[in-house]
Design an enzyme around this catalytic site. Structure first.
Site, PDB file in Angstrom:
ATOM      1  N   LYS A  65       1.073  -0.976   0.200  1.00  0.00           N
ATOM      2  CA  LYS A  65      -0.320   0.004   0.259  1.00  0.00           C
ATOM      3  C   LYS A  65       0.991   0.746  -0.051  1.00  0.00           C
ATOM      4  O   LYS A  65      -0.011   2.326  -0.177  1.00  0.00           O
ATOM      5  CB  LYS A  65      -0.846   0.080   1.358  1.00  0.00           C
ATOM      6  CG  LYS A  65      -0.229  -0.048   2.552  1.00  0.00           C
ATOM      7  CD  LYS A  65      -1.244   0.211   4.073  1.00  0.00           C
ATOM      8  CE  LYS A  65      -0.195  -0.103   5.109  1.00  0.00           C
ATOM      9  NZ  LYS A  65      -0.007  -1.571   4.896  1.00  0.00           N
ATOM     10  N   HIS A 193       1.603  -3.353  15.434  1.00  0.00           N
ATOM     11  CA  HIS A 193       1.949  -2.224  14.402  1.00  0.00           C
ATOM     12  C   HIS A 193       1.856  -1.355  15.383  1.00  0.00           C
ATOM     13  O   HIS A 193       0.916  -0.804  15.481  1.00  0.00           O
ATOM     14  CB  HIS A 193       0.936  -2.029  13.140  1.00  0.00           C
ATOM     15  CG  HIS A 193       1.311  -0.664  12.185  1.00  0.00           C
ATOM     16  ND1 HIS A 193       2.121   0.043  12.212  1.00  0.00           N
ATOM     17  CD2 HIS A 193       2.035  -1.403  10.994  1.00  0.00           C
ATOM     18  CE1 HIS A 193       2.660   0.419  11.638  1.00  0.00           C
ATOM     19  NE2 HIS A 193       2.206  -0.793  10.064  1.00  0.00           N
ATOM     20  N   GLY A 233       6.534   1.092  10.843  1.00  0.00           N
ATOM     21  CA  GLY A 233       6.359   1.834  11.322  1.00  0.00           C
ATOM     22  C   GLY A 233       8.342   2.537  11.563  1.00  0.00           C
ATOM     23  O   GLY A 233       8.062   3.058  11.996  1.00  0.00           O
ATOM     24  N   GLU A 270       6.546  -5.437   8.499  1.00  0.00           N
ATOM     25  CA  GLU A 270       6.014  -4.868   7.073  1.00  0.00           C
ATOM     26  C   GLU A 270       6.184  -3.510   6.887  1.00  0.00           C
ATOM     27  O   GLU A 270       5.778  -2.422   6.678  1.00  0.00           O
ATOM     28  CB  GLU A 270       4.397  -4.556   7.937  1.00  0.00           C
ATOM     29  CG  GLU A 270       3.916  -6.623   7.843  1.00  0.00           C
ATOM     30  CD  GLU A 270       2.902  -6.291   8.967  1.00  0.00           C
ATOM     31  OE1 GLU A 270       2.068  -5.296   8.669  1.00  0.00           O
ATOM     32  OE2 GLU A 270       2.298  -7.505   9.316  1.00  0.00           O
ATOM     33  N   GLY A 272       7.344  -0.100   4.504  1.00  0.00           N
ATOM     34  CA  GLY A 272       6.778   0.387   3.697  1.00  0.00           C
ATOM     35  C   GLY A 272       7.553   2.025   3.662  1.00  0.00           C
ATOM     36  O   GLY A 272       8.568   1.432   2.708  1.00  0.00           O
ATOM     37  N   ARG A 273       7.305   2.557   4.214  1.00  0.00           N
ATOM     38  CA  ARG A 273       8.466   4.270   4.033  1.00  0.00           C
ATOM     39  C   ARG A 273       9.703   3.746   3.609  1.00  0.00           C
ATOM     40  O   ARG A 273      10.450   4.671   3.672  1.00  0.00           O
ATOM     41  CB  ARG A 273       7.688   5.055   4.572  1.00  0.00           C
ATOM     42  CG  ARG A 273       8.116   4.753   5.948  1.00  0.00           C
ATOM     43  CD  ARG A 273       7.455   6.643   7.537  1.00  0.00           C
ATOM     44  NE  ARG A 273       6.229   6.284   7.276  1.00  0.00           N
ATOM     45  CZ  ARG A 273       5.251   6.730   7.147  1.00  0.00           C
ATOM     46  NH1 ARG A 273       5.773   8.203   6.348  1.00  0.00           N
ATOM     47  NH2 ARG A 273       3.608   6.799   7.210  1.00  0.00           N
ATOM     48  N   ASP A 348     -10.206  22.998  -6.286  1.00  0.00           N
ATOM     49  CA  ASP A 348     -11.139  23.021  -4.584  1.00  0.00           C
ATOM     50  C   ASP A 348      -9.923  23.872  -3.963  1.00  0.00           C
ATOM     51  O   ASP A 348      -8.798  23.685  -4.317  1.00  0.00           O
ATOM     52  CB  ASP A 348     -10.260  21.859  -4.690  1.00  0.00           C
ATOM     53  CG  ASP A 348     -11.229  21.212  -3.055  1.00  0.00           C
ATOM     54  OD1 ASP A 348     -11.370  22.109  -2.291  1.00  0.00           O
ATOM     55  OD2 ASP A 348     -12.044  20.308  -2.914  1.00  0.00           O
ATOM     56  N   TYR A 376       3.565   7.076   0.506  1.00  0.00           N
ATOM     57  CA  TYR A 376       1.888   7.044   0.629  1.00  0.00           C
ATOM     58  C   TYR A 376       1.743   8.646  -0.410  1.00  0.00           C
ATOM     59  O   TYR A 376       1.234   9.715  -0.223  1.00  0.00           O
ATOM     60  CB  TYR A 376       1.495   7.542   1.943  1.00  0.00           C
ATOM     61  CG  TYR A 376       1.393   5.931   2.819  1.00  0.00           C
ATOM     62  CD1 TYR A 376       1.013   5.523   2.685  1.00  0.00           C
ATOM     63  CD2 TYR A 376       3.103   5.672   3.280  1.00  0.00           C
ATOM     64  CE1 TYR A 376       0.548   4.253   3.252  1.00  0.00           C
ATOM     65  CE2 TYR A 376       2.950   4.462   3.938  1.00  0.00           C
ATOM     66  CZ  TYR A 376       2.163   3.261   4.258  1.00  0.00           C
ATOM     67  OH  TYR A 376       2.103   2.469   4.754  1.00  0.00           O
TER      68      TYR A 376
END
Length: 421
Positions: A65, A193, A233, A270, A272-273, A348, A376
């Site tokens: 993700k 997490h 994290g 896990e 991600g970043r 917007d 993200y």
């Protein structure tokens, strides 16, 4: 310009060692795009080496993700990384690369029925849960699943608090595990997490200690847990409150205390970043400028650029990211900065990247670039108002050329790092 053939229309350019983010932006600007990413695949390889050095006992399962770019995911697959998938599409994407189901953790505690059916069909058996009704669902659809009880273990200062949505209170672990036992379901371990963007290393050690107590509860019920999933994290850049090395040091001490190598427990995570943040630089173009006269007689300037919070800069809203613009193509060191704001392209008024900052005077057509934009950003962007997501240009420097080429070239093997089946 030398490039690596990866068997598709996408190429990976090989650049000299020492190229800066500004150099990369200026190289790809000639392609004529108003917005684009420069993606350093070599940086991803370096992150993987850093992980193996500092957390040698922990097998990384990349959180798809965070950034589902197909070349990035393919590179990680070739490096032997496992994958944290949260949906049918993510599982299907990873399996499509030839990755074994044993290298996937279905890490969404609350799953769609159809997605769970797909996981069962494909043999993706390792998955998380945190409530009794989810156990009932698994019993009906995938009774052969291997389950990880996700407990809540928050870092109160984490950028994104995940415990408000997922994770069982450790005090409820006995009743949840008893329910799983009554249903004859196979619980194989514990996951947690601490929150995305952890700020306190002790959050990890506290969570490991809590997980060890749940292991004891499982043992008392007759389970033989053999997997600990320590979640994500982990920071991906150096501009953070706490470094990856500090977290790793705290984690290693806690793992050695509660889960020594002799206990024969597989430890996965896990991240991600950690892998994605620093690999991408985003370039945008100034499309319009509006001068606004202030009450004191001075002027401020509104710069409208080619990407915004409905696109790549959604990280400002959803990931609490701070972004720092830099100017390409000209030296601005001796130019006085002036008060300005930076706005996205949509109609917007919420589409504002920076409400107030200071930059040297800009002109229409100038290019701004933002480093550390890999996590993200594009993966959670939209095409609101008809604006497309930026294309990616991939590159490595000479020092990483061989490592990336060996993984991405056609026919390269997918090396297995860990099998938790």
């Amino acid at each position: 310009m030398e490039s690596i053939n990866i068997g598709s229309s996408i190429k990976v350019d090989v650049l000299p060692v020492g190229f800066s983010a500004k150099d990369v932006v200026e190289k790809y600007q000639k392609e004529g795009k108003e917005s684009y990413y420069g993606v350093d695949l070599g940086a991803v390889v370096q992150k993987h080496e850093q992980w193996k050095t500092h957390l040698p006992r922990v097998a990384p399962f990349y959180a798809v993700k965070c950034n589902d770019d197909p070349i990035l995911v393919r590179l990680l697959a070739g490096l032997g990384v496992g994958f944290d998938c949260a949906s049918k599409i993510e599982i299907k994407t990873v399996l499509g690369l030839g990755v074994s189901p044993s290298r996937i953790v279905y890490a969404n505690p609350c799953k769609f029925k159809s997605h769970l059916e797909y996981a069962e069909k494909e043999g993706c058996s390792l998955m998380t849960f945190d409530n009794k009704l989810e156990l009932d669902k698994v019993k009906k659809i995938y009774p052969g699943a291997r389950l990880l009880l996700r407990i809540r273990a928050d870092d109160p200062d984490a950028i994104c608090q995940l415990g408000v949505k997922f994770g069982a209170d450790p005090a409820n672990a006995p009743s949840l595990l008893q329910r799983a036992k009554d249903l004859d379901l196979n619980v194989v371990g514990v996951s947690f997490h601490v929150g995305s963007g952890c700020q306190n290393a002790t959050a990890f050690s506290d969570a490991v200690a809590a997980a060890a107590k749940v292991f004891t509860v499982g043992e008392e019920l007759g389970y033989q847990f053999n997997i600990l999933d320590i979640g994500g994290g982990f920071p991906g850049t150096d501009s953070v409150k706490i470094s990856f090395e500090e977290i790793a040091g705290e984690l290693n001490r806690s793992l050695d205390e509660h889960f020594p190598e002799s206990c024969d427990v597989s430890i996965i995570a896990e991240p991600g970043r950690f892998y994605a943040s620093a690999c991408a630089t985003l370039a945008v173009t100034v499309s319009s400028i509006r001068e606004v006269e202030q009450p004191d007689g001075n002027s401020s300037y509104m710069y409208y650029v080619s990407d915004g919070v409905y696109g790549s800069f959604n990280c400002i809203l959803f990931d609490h990211a701070e972004v720092f613009p830099k100017i390409a193509f000209r030296d601005t060191e001796d130019v006085d900065a002036r008060t300005c704001s930076i706005w996205g392209p949509t109609c917007d008024s919420m589409d504002v990247i920076l409400k107030e900052t200071k930059l040297p005077p800009l002109e229409i057509g100038d290019v701004l670039y933002f480093e550390d934009m890999g996590a993200y950003t594009k993966s959670s962007s939209s095409t609101f108002n008809g604006y497309s997501t930026p294309d990616c240009y991939y590159y490595v420097d000479n020092s990483s050329k061989e490592a990336v080429s060996n993984v991405l070239s056609p026919g390269s093997p997918l090396q297995l790092v860990v099998n938790v089946s």
